[in-house]
Design a protein around this motif. Structure first.
Motif, PDB file in Angstrom:
ATOM      1  N   PHE A 190     -34.238 -23.727  -5.718  1.00 42.57           N
ATOM      2  CA  PHE A 190     -35.169 -23.318  -4.683  1.00 42.57           C
ATOM      3  C   PHE A 190     -34.840 -22.245  -3.683  1.00 42.57           C
ATOM      4  O   PHE A 190     -35.457 -21.679  -2.953  1.00 42.57           O
ATOM      5  CB  PHE A 190     -35.581 -24.629  -4.013  1.00 42.57           C
ATOM      6  CG  PHE A 190     -36.787 -24.503  -3.228  1.00 42.57           C
ATOM      7  CD1 PHE A 190     -38.118 -24.213  -4.180  1.00 42.57           C
ATOM      8  CD2 PHE A 190     -37.261 -24.644  -1.866  1.00 42.57           C
ATOM      9  CE1 PHE A 190     -39.310 -24.266  -3.412  1.00 42.57           C
ATOM     10  CE2 PHE A 190     -38.252 -24.662  -1.158  1.00 42.57           C
ATOM     11  CZ  PHE A 190     -39.474 -24.110  -1.954  1.00 42.57           C
ATOM     12  N   GLY A 191     -33.383 -21.825  -3.738  1.00 41.53           N
ATOM     13  CA  GLY A 191     -33.152 -20.739  -2.942  1.00 41.53           C
ATOM     14  C   GLY A 191     -32.895 -21.251  -1.483  1.00 41.53           C
ATOM     15  O   GLY A 191     -32.571 -20.355  -0.470  1.00 41.53           O
ATOM     16  N   SER A 192     -32.691 -22.466  -1.372  1.00 35.94           N
ATOM     17  CA  SER A 192     -32.481 -23.039   0.073  1.00 35.94           C
ATOM     18  C   SER A 192     -30.909 -23.037   0.283  1.00 35.94           C
ATOM     19  O   SER A 192     -30.517 -22.917   1.652  1.00 35.94           O
ATOM     20  CB  SER A 192     -32.758 -24.589   0.230  1.00 35.94           C
ATOM     21  OG  SER A 192     -34.358 -24.349   0.133  1.00 35.94           O
ATOM     22  N   GLU A 193     -30.291 -23.111  -0.640  1.00 37.02           N
ATOM     23  CA  GLU A 193     -28.794 -23.190  -0.778  1.00 37.02           C
ATOM     24  C   GLU A 193     -28.216 -22.003  -1.578  1.00 37.02           C
ATOM     25  O   GLU A 193     -28.910 -21.576  -2.551  1.00 37.02           O
ATOM     26  CB  GLU A 193     -28.031 -24.505  -1.140  1.00 37.02           C
ATOM     27  CG  GLU A 193     -28.598 -25.476  -0.421  1.00 37.02           C
ATOM     28  CD  GLU A 193     -27.741 -25.690   1.071  1.00 37.02           C
ATOM     29  OE1 GLU A 193     -26.615 -24.883   1.002  1.00 37.02           O
ATOM     30  OE2 GLU A 193     -28.078 -26.301   1.802  1.00 37.02           O
ATOM     31  N   VAL A 194     -27.074 -21.508  -1.369  1.00 34.13           N
ATOM     32  CA  VAL A 194     -26.286 -20.407  -2.212  1.00 34.13           C
ATOM     33  C   VAL A 194     -25.132 -21.135  -2.862  1.00 34.13           C
ATOM     34  O   VAL A 194     -24.610 -21.962  -2.277  1.00 34.13           O
ATOM     35  CB  VAL A 194     -25.960 -19.170  -1.451  1.00 34.13           C
ATOM     36  CG1 VAL A 194     -25.498 -17.991  -2.320  1.00 34.13           C
ATOM     37  CG2 VAL A 194     -27.284 -18.700  -0.544  1.00 34.13           C
ATOM     38  N   ILE A 197     -29.461 -12.957  -4.773  1.00 41.14           N
ATOM     39  CA  ILE A 197     -30.733 -12.926  -4.278  1.00 41.14           C
ATOM     40  C   ILE A 197     -30.993 -12.720  -2.630  1.00 41.14           C
ATOM     41  O   ILE A 197     -29.982 -13.101  -1.769  1.00 41.14           O
ATOM     42  CB  ILE A 197     -31.750 -14.302  -4.331  1.00 41.14           C
ATOM     43  CG1 ILE A 197     -33.083 -14.178  -4.217  1.00 41.14           C
ATOM     44  CG2 ILE A 197     -31.315 -15.550  -3.731  1.00 41.14           C
ATOM     45  CD1 ILE A 197     -34.029 -15.132  -4.825  1.00 41.14           C
ATOM     46  N   ARG A 222     -40.532 -18.870  -4.151  1.00 38.76           N
ATOM     47  CA  ARG A 222     -40.929 -19.682  -3.773  1.00 38.76           C
ATOM     48  C   ARG A 222     -42.522 -19.938  -4.253  1.00 38.76           C
ATOM     49  O   ARG A 222     -43.128 -21.131  -4.041  1.00 38.76           O
ATOM     50  CB  ARG A 222     -40.861 -20.253  -2.327  1.00 38.76           C
ATOM     51  CG  ARG A 222     -39.446 -20.599  -2.157  1.00 38.76           C
ATOM     52  CD  ARG A 222     -39.185 -21.037  -0.799  1.00 38.76           C
ATOM     53  NE  ARG A 222     -37.795 -21.223  -0.690  1.00 38.76           N
ATOM     54  CZ  ARG A 222     -36.867 -21.454   0.481  1.00 38.76           C
ATOM     55  NH1 ARG A 222     -37.594 -21.630   1.487  1.00 38.76           N
ATOM     56  NH2 ARG A 222     -35.651 -21.797   0.609  1.00 38.76           N
ATOM     57  N   ASN A 247     -32.703 -12.541   1.283  1.00 39.87           N
ATOM     58  CA  ASN A 247     -33.397 -13.069   1.922  1.00 39.87           C
ATOM     59  C   ASN A 247     -34.810 -12.863   1.979  1.00 39.87           C
ATOM     60  O   ASN A 247     -35.840 -13.588   1.893  1.00 39.87           O
ATOM     61  CB  ASN A 247     -33.196 -13.156   3.474  1.00 39.87           C
ATOM     62  CG  ASN A 247     -33.754 -13.968   4.458  1.00 39.87           C
ATOM     63  OD1 ASN A 247     -33.769 -15.168   4.316  1.00 39.87           O
ATOM     64  ND2 ASN A 247     -34.321 -13.488   5.261  1.00 39.87           N
ATOM     65  N   ILE A 263     -36.854 -14.261  -1.412  1.00 37.60           N
ATOM     66  CA  ILE A 263     -37.029 -15.889  -1.477  1.00 37.60           C
ATOM     67  C   ILE A 263     -38.598 -16.422  -1.523  1.00 37.60           C
ATOM     68  O   ILE A 263     -39.031 -17.237  -2.201  1.00 37.60           O
ATOM     69  CB  ILE A 263     -36.192 -16.629  -0.650  1.00 37.60           C
ATOM     70  CG1 ILE A 263     -34.766 -16.375  -0.882  1.00 37.60           C
ATOM     71  CG2 ILE A 263     -36.487 -17.917  -0.356  1.00 37.60           C
ATOM     72  CD1 ILE A 263     -33.656 -17.094  -0.041  1.00 37.60           C
ATOM     73  N   PRO A 264     -39.495 -15.550  -0.484  1.00 35.12           N
ATOM     74  CA  PRO A 264     -40.823 -15.997  -0.619  1.00 35.12           C
ATOM     75  C   PRO A 264     -41.417 -15.839  -1.935  1.00 35.12           C
ATOM     76  O   PRO A 264     -42.114 -16.739  -2.309  1.00 35.12           O
ATOM     77  CB  PRO A 264     -41.597 -14.945   0.405  1.00 35.12           C
ATOM     78  CG  PRO A 264     -40.299 -14.600   1.322  1.00 35.12           C
ATOM     79  CD  PRO A 264     -39.009 -14.700   0.638  1.00 35.12           C
TER      80      PRO A 264
END
Lengths: 287, 216
Positions: B48-52, B68, B77, B70, B73-74
């Motif tokens: 989900f791109g919340s963590e790397v 990716i 999502r 910042n 990320i939208p």
């Protein structure tokens, strides 16, 4: 955009008391800023009037002929620093003196002790180089001496610079205060909406989508603050007129209020609101 | 659709995921299972791109998640949506406004939004609750609303982290059936759960996580 505006208005309504307090504080700051701007604007006009009224007086040699006088006036004109030159012969000067003083006293001297003179009125932009100009004129042929009110001009320069520095200092201080007030208000709104913002981030909202309502809120606070300050200024002028304060302080009648300030104030309010909100929200991080 | 290649993730130098590699095909429904602390949530957060990830490569659709930005990320999502155990719904809003939120973020027109929201609420059998405040609904209903919100934008992938964690067995089965229904429409679904009853009698792929490693 409509949704963002609605969201911003809703937020402002939900936090109406804190918004009202910041609007009021911003309004007071803007009121002082406007007052200082008006003061500096009038100071500028006043100093210009005074300095242009203070002429450089050029004393000519006694032996000078009419042709030589005309030649000298041409040379001075060519310097391009004077807005007006006026020749006053020693006879005209004596006549003027007799108008001011008791004529019998003047007769007592027995001869005309006065000089043929040229009164030269400086252009605004030449005020800063007046000393150089005077030295140049002194070196010209047929010129006996040159007088200019150095103390008045230097004194005015010092007062002007001091007041400008003071004004700019207050201006910067109050602008920073306005930014800080809006920053803190928006920051508190932001913290109250942390959960909502987190949900928006999870749903793929872009940073600008998240930021926009806050920027609108800041702009509204800045705009209303500036409108309130306009209202305060209007009330002050109304009070000055209705209480006949002009009769006690006649200088107030000379005050010029530049209308540009009233157009600029809302723009300045909106801009400072938007900038401080932007800083307040900061970078939107997703990780 | 989702590819992990030698992925490592550490929290305070303690390894949570250790060299994870797997691939999930487009349109697949898979379960990730394992005990608490096995790394299920971390794995979903990475997708989900919340963590790397600290090491390795993760590819989700066209997104290279190891690199990716910042600002991307939208967009990710909108491609991948998430259903949380605790729903993450706006409790102060109605069912309609909650489900409409992702569409409003996308800037869709209110008329379109209304049609799509009503459609998706019919799918989760909660159309009659459209004007109710979310806080007045039961846990099972709130989870259905969270799923409706996750599917309303037609994402390619849906991730669900313990979606039945707070629900009774009957409601849990309803939720799983709902995910299966969504999957039949071509959406890739990845469900993390520690409850084996949810996938025992099914033929879906199960990735077993233990001590940060996959043992399928």
């Amino acid at each position: 955009m409509k949704r963002h505006i609605q969201s911003a208005i809703k937020d402002i309504w939900n936090n109406r008391w804190s918004t009202f307090l910041s609007v009021l504080t911003v309004a007071v700051c803007f009121f002082i800023i406007t007052g200082i701007s008006i003061l500096l604007y009038n100071l500028e006009i006043f100093t210009k009037k005074l300095t242009t009224k203070a002429a450089v007086v050029i004393f000519l040699k006694d032996s000078i002929t009419e042709e030589q006088t005309n030649y000298l006036m041409d040379q001075i004109k060519k310097m391009g620093v004077f807005s007006k030159l006026q020749y006053i012969s020693k006879d005209m000067a004596l006549k003027e003196m007799k108008d001011i003083m008791e004529p019998s006293l003047v007769e007592l001297i027995g001869y005309n002790p006065l000089y043929n003179t040229i009164e030269a009125y400086l252009k605004d932009e030449a005020l800063t180089t007046v000393e150089d100009t005077v030295n140049k004129i002194k070196s010209l042929q047929f010129v006996d001496d040159v007088y200019y009110p150095a103390n008045i001009i230097t004194g005015l320069k010092i007062i002007r610079v001091t007041l400008w520095n003071f004004g700019i200092g207050i201006f910067i201080l109050l602008t920073v205060s306005v930014l800080f007030i809006v920053y803190s208000t928006i920051r508190s709104f932001y913290w109250k909406k942390t959960e909502e913002i987190e949900i928006l981030k999870l749903l793929g909202a872009t940073p600008s989508y998240i930021r926009l309502p806050f920027l609108i809120e800041g702009a509204i606070i800045g705009l209303i603050g500036s409108m309130f300050s306009k209202l305060f200024i209007f009330i002050v002028f109304l009070l000055l007129q209705t209480r006949h304060i002009y009769e006690f302080i006649p200088v107030l009648t000379q005050i010029v209020i530049p209308l540009e300030i009233f157009y600029m104030l809302p723009i300045f309010g909106i801009l400072s609101g938007v900038v401080s909100s932007f800083l307040s929200v900061g970078k939107i991080k997703y990780q | 659709m989702i590819t992990f290649s030698g992925v490592y993730k550490y929290y305070n130098e303690i390894p949570v995921l250790q060299g994870i590699s797997f691939h999930i095909d487009k349109g697949e429904l898979a379960f990730i299972t394992g005990p608490s602390g096995a790394g299920k949530t971390t794995l979903l957060k990475l997708i989900f791109g919340s963590e790397v990830a600290d090491e390795g490569e993760i590819k989700v659709g066209d997104f290279e998640l190891s690199r990716i930005k910042n600002s991307e990320i939208p967009r990710l999502r909108r491609f991948v949506t998430f259903v949380f155990q605790d729903f993450r719904l706006r409790q102060d809003l109605t069912v309609f406004d909650n489900v409409a939120l992702p569409l409003r973020i996308l800037g869709e027109k209110e008329k379109e939004i209304k049609l799509k929201v009503m459609d998706v609420l019919r799918d989760v059998a909660l159309r009659h609750k459209v004007d109710s405040l979310v806080r007045t609904l039961s846990g099972g209903e709130q989870q259905k609303i969270a799923i409706a919100r996750a599917v309303v934008t037609n994402p390619q992938i849906i991730l669900a982290d313990e979606p039945t964690g707070n629900l009774d067995p009957e409601a849990s089965q309803e939720i799983i059936n709902l995910f299966k229904k969504i999957n039949t429409r071509g959406c890739t679904v990845l469900i993390a759960t520690h409850d084996p009853t949810l996938f025992q009698s099914s033929s879906y792929r199960v990735l077993k996580l233990k001590d940060g490693k996959i043992s399928q």
